[in-house]
Design an enzyme around this catalytic site. Sequence first.
Site, PDB file in Angstrom:
ATOM      1  N   GLU A  33     -63.050  54.241-125.936  1.00 46.45           N
ATOM      2  CA  GLU A  33     -63.312  55.685-125.930  1.00 46.45           C
ATOM      3  C   GLU A  33     -64.604  56.043-126.825  1.00 46.45           C
ATOM      4  OE1 GLU A  33     -59.542  58.212-125.830  1.00 46.45           O
ATOM      5  OE2 GLU A  33     -59.043  56.387-126.702  1.00 46.45           O
ATOM      6  N   SER A 210     -56.926  57.936-123.806  1.00 48.72           N
ATOM      7  CA  SER A 210     -57.956  58.462-122.498  1.00 48.72           C
ATOM      8  C   SER A 210     -57.468  57.646-121.125  1.00 48.72           C
ATOM      9  CB  SER A 210     -59.200  58.302-122.623  1.00 48.72           C
ATOM     10  OG  SER A 210     -59.632  59.323-123.690  1.00 48.72           O
ATOM     11  N   SER A 351     -62.460  70.494-123.376  1.00 48.88           N
ATOM     12  CA  SER A 351     -61.423  69.903-123.266  1.00 48.88           C
ATOM     13  C   SER A 351     -60.228  70.822-123.324  1.00 48.88           C
ATOM     14  CB  SER A 351     -61.500  68.822-124.528  1.00 48.88           C
ATOM     15  OG  SER A 351     -62.323  67.804-124.631  1.00 48.88           O
TER      16      SER A 351
END
Length: 383
Positions: A33, A210, A351
């Site tokens: 990530e 993720s 987000s």
Amino acid sequence: MTDATVDPTVQVDHARDDGPTRVAVVFGGVSSEHSISCLTAANVIAAMDPDLYSAIGIGITRDGIWTRWSAEEILALPNQGPLPEVTAGHRGTGLKKLDRGTFLIDNDGTCDLEPVDVVFPLMHGPFGEDGTIQGLFEMTGVRYVGCGVAASANCMDKHLTKALLDDAGLAVGPYAVIRPHEWSADRAGCLDRLSALSYPLFVKPARGGSSVGITRVSRPEELETAVDQARRHDPKVIVEQGLVGREIECSVLGGHDGQPPRASLPGEIIVHDPEGFYDFDAKYLTDDALATVAVPADLDEATTARIRETAVRAFQVLGCEGLARIDTFVTDDGRVIINEPNTMPGFTRSSGFPLMWQASGMDYRALITDLLELAMERPLGLR
């Protein structure tokens, strides 16, 4: 760097003023990530209140080298394309603990020490969100945003998370764990144990994030390949039974001055492909064709209250501090089943975590300020 000695050629500015709080933003890292962390750092620094905070960056390369970045250099990272990264060429740096506080210093010791009041770690996944770097911050005597060592480690490991939540009486879905020695010694036995779970199954790295390395499995003959795929990211694998329900997230912030944690209005992940799931591509690399996040979620008051109560309870049971996003499934009969926590969730402006707080009345800048204030309030050491 944690020793308490100083090169005599280094000039240290010990004078403190009433200027902005000095924030070291740590980003990048060695996990898969890495690039998402770079984008997060640019978003956070752009939103920091310049009257309150002065930011300097610690960019960690994919091979673990610590480098010093200016705020302006971090702000330029999104211009590299959809997946920017920390590159070589910046001077090496590290944190040094002195009797007068914690400082950022270049590895060659030739530059002035830069005082650090608080660290904002914005790394996702292993070696950033799993307690490892949090332990370094504890050893260097610097306050930092987010969960401590134990909570970070437990929340990163999906197996340990479920064990703690289940022990506290919070609902989790059926699952099985495949440890490294078990897979090496008896693959057939491991696969046989999974027959107790109902398909579809989700095979995951136990300590990943993720949705990297996750495979949705519909048939037994797909399992071995899926486990091998997950093991490319983590030798410990968790296999979860697919749950039927709405995917609902809730953002949680710690409370100030001993007050209880605060939960946002929930959001909902809506996956448009019935055979798909909210994987890495859906989160970061595509438009809304695969999935969308509805904030706030379209829920009745009673269900919303139940989700928020569950999220706060999970936050407390897991020993979280600062922030966490609690991901759940809400079944047709109204049960709230916890999927997993994220102690450093996606944190760009778009987000879910900041969007849920925006829907709850706290904008992005206020959210960042709140987190830094929580970090500065928290004492060092055991608590």
